[in-house]
Design a protein around this motif. Structure first.
Motif, mmCIF file in Angstrom:
data_model
loop_
_atom_site.group_PDB
_atom_site.id
_atom_site.type_symbol
_atom_site.label_atom_id
_atom_site.label_comp_id
_atom_site.label_asym_id
_atom_site.label_seq_id
_atom_site.Cartn_x
_atom_site.Cartn_y
_atom_site.Cartn_z
ATOM 1 N N VAL A 96 16.886 17.743 23.909
ATOM 2 C CA VAL A 96 17.740 18.805 24.449
ATOM 3 C C VAL A 96 18.030 19.856 23.385
ATOM 4 C CG1 VAL A 96 18.823 17.251 26.136
ATOM 5 C CG2 VAL A 96 19.930 17.634 23.922
ATOM 6 N N PHE A 97 18.424 21.020 23.865
ATOM 7 C CA PHE A 97 18.881 22.114 23.006
ATOM 8 C C PHE A 97 20.404 22.159 23.110
ATOM 9 C CE2 PHE A 97 14.817 24.506 24.427
ATOM 10 C CZ PHE A 97 14.039 23.753 23.577
ATOM 11 N N ILE A 98 21.078 22.226 21.972
ATOM 12 C CA ILE A 98 22.537 22.291 21.971
ATOM 13 C C ILE A 98 23.029 23.512 22.740
ATOM 14 C CG2 ILE A 98 22.731 23.545 19.780
ATOM 15 C CD1 ILE A 98 25.081 20.764 21.052
ATOM 16 N N HIS A 99 22.226 24.558 22.807
ATOM 17 C CA HIS A 99 22.608 25.783 23.490
ATOM 18 C C HIS A 99 22.869 25.557 24.979
ATOM 19 C CE1 HIS A 99 20.716 27.006 19.791
ATOM 20 N NE2 HIS A 99 21.268 28.193 19.919
ATOM 21 N N ASP A 100 22.326 24.476 25.530
ATOM 22 C CA ASP A 100 22.548 24.160 26.941
ATOM 23 C C ASP A 100 23.877 23.440 27.165
ATOM 24 O OD1 ASP A 100 20.092 25.306 27.608
ATOM 25 O OD2 ASP A 100 19.029 23.406 27.334
ATOM 26 N N PHE A 101 24.580 23.118 26.096
ATOM 27 C CA PHE A 101 25.853 22.409 26.176
ATOM 28 C C PHE A 101 26.932 23.330 25.602
ATOM 29 C CE2 PHE A 101 22.464 19.384 26.199
ATOM 30 C CZ PHE A 101 22.852 18.463 27.168
ATOM 31 N N ILE A 146 31.068 16.923 25.575
ATOM 32 C CA ILE A 146 31.521 15.544 25.761
ATOM 33 C C ILE A 146 30.428 14.746 26.474
ATOM 34 C CG2 ILE A 146 33.167 14.084 27.029
ATOM 35 C CD1 ILE A 146 35.284 16.291 26.401
ATOM 36 N N GLU A 147 29.826 15.358 27.490
ATOM 37 C CA GLU A 147 28.726 14.717 28.223
ATOM 38 C C GLU A 147 27.544 14.443 27.287
ATOM 39 O OE1 GLU A 147 25.349 16.116 31.400
ATOM 40 O OE2 GLU A 147 27.340 16.999 31.605
ATOM 41 N N LEU A 148 27.211 15.416 26.434
ATOM 42 C CA LEU A 148 26.120 15.237 25.472
ATOM 43 C C LEU A 148 26.414 14.069 24.536
ATOM 44 C CD1 LEU A 148 23.530 16.070 23.956
ATOM 45 C CD2 LEU A 148 24.938 17.691 22.673
ATOM 46 N N ASN A 149 27.624 14.028 23.991
ATOM 47 C CA ASN A 149 27.998 12.934 23.093
ATOM 48 C C ASN A 149 27.827 11.584 23.791
ATOM 49 O OD1 ASN A 149 28.683 14.642 20.950
ATOM 50 N ND2 ASN A 149 30.792 14.822 21.604
ATOM 51 N N GLY A 199 22.082 6.342 24.221
ATOM 52 C CA GLY A 199 20.664 6.255 23.872
ATOM 53 C C GLY A 199 19.740 6.957 24.848
ATOM 54 N N ARG A 200 20.287 7.776 25.737
ATOM 55 C CA ARG A 200 19.455 8.487 26.716
ATOM 56 C C ARG A 200 18.917 9.813 26.172
ATOM 57 N NH1 ARG A 200 23.267 5.833 30.085
ATOM 58 N NH2 ARG A 200 24.759 7.542 29.958
ATOM 59 N N ASN A 205 29.521 14.411 18.067
ATOM 60 C CA ASN A 205 29.881 13.112 17.515
ATOM 61 C C ASN A 205 28.789 12.111 17.878
ATOM 62 O OD1 ASN A 205 31.112 10.860 16.543
ATOM 63 N ND2 ASN A 205 32.797 10.857 17.997
ATOM 64 N N VAL A 206 27.712 12.111 17.109
ATOM 65 C CA VAL A 206 26.544 11.281 17.431
ATOM 66 C C VAL A 206 26.142 10.367 16.278
ATOM 67 C CG1 VAL A 206 25.663 12.930 19.125
ATOM 68 C CG2 VAL A 206 24.952 13.129 16.746
ATOM 69 N N GLN A 207 27.029 10.160 15.332
ATOM 70 C CA GLN A 207 26.687 9.406 14.130
ATOM 71 C C GLN A 207 26.279 7.957 14.424
ATOM 72 O OE1 GLN A 207 29.270 11.316 14.700
ATOM 73 N NE2 GLN A 207 30.053 12.306 12.882
ATOM 74 N N GLU A 208 26.792 7.389 15.494
ATOM 75 C CA GLU A 208 26.550 5.984 15.807
ATOM 76 C C GLU A 208 25.063 5.650 15.893
ATOM 77 O OE1 GLU A 208 27.386 3.175 19.640
ATOM 78 O OE2 GLU A 208 29.006 4.493 18.983
ATOM 79 N N ARG A 209 24.263 6.541 16.455
ATOM 80 C CA ARG A 209 22.827 6.291 16.621
ATOM 81 C C ARG A 209 21.964 7.169 15.713
ATOM 82 N NH1 ARG A 209 21.445 2.978 20.794
ATOM 83 N NH2 ARG A 209 23.040 2.662 22.357
#
Length: 175
Positions: free
Chosen positions: A112-117, A124-127, A133-134, A150-154
């Motif tokens: 995905v592109f961050i620009h779409d969020f 929040i949906e992206l996080n 893991g999707r 906030n994606v540090q977990e993966r």
């Protein structure tokens, strides 16, 4: 060079191709844990065509006329992003990387592109999608991807296509 003119062709050995090679390698290595990767590029952002250029030009005019809301909207873009929209050719670094990741076996819905969020709710949906893991690749600029994610977990890798203007921005990317 493809950012400057369509006459330049994709070279087998290039920075973008090396990033894709490294990203695919990490993708396979961390597939069992659904590892996520961030790819930063402040140049070659997704193209929105003529409509995006006209929208930005209108915002600039309103901002110059004292419209504070237009100024706030413009502040969401980095200088490089604005330059790409106003002066760039048809080539998009983001779209090139995505196309090559897909060609190398990454499902399109995992890139995905961050620009779409562009709203708080969408971020929040992206996080949530990344943590589940999707979504395995997020491509974005320092300004848009460097904060509020906030994606540090993966997270298994961060790729820098270019270097931001200040050390603080680089630190923000890695933060």
């Amino acid at each position: 060079m493809r950012l400057l003119s369509d006459e330049y062709k994709d070279e087998k050995i290039s920075k973008l191709n090396e990033v894709v090679n490294q990203a695919v390698k990490k993708y396979k290595e961390f597939d069992s844990v659904k590892g996520t990767q961030l790819i930063f590029s402040d140049i070659g952002t997704p193209k929105g065509g003529e409509n995006s250029r006209l929208k930005i030009e209108a915002l600039i005019k309103k901002s110059e006329d004292g419209d504070t809301e237009a100024t706030k909207q413009l502040e969401k873009y980095s200088e490089a992003e604005l330059d790409d929209i106003l002066n760039g050719g048809e080539f998009s670094v983001y779209e090139d990387i995505k196309k090559k990741l897909i060609k190398n076996g990454v499902p399109a819905n995992e890139v995905v592109f961050i620009h779409d969020f562009d709203t708080k709710e969408k971020k929040i949906e992206l996080n949530e999608e990344v943590r589940a893991g999707r979504i395995r690749f997020v491509i974005g600029s320092t300004q848009k991807l460097g904060t509020g994610i906030n994606v540090q977990e993966r997270l298994v890798a961060v790729h820098h296509i270019d270097i931001p203007y200040t050390p603080a921005e680089l630190e923000q990317r890695n933060g």
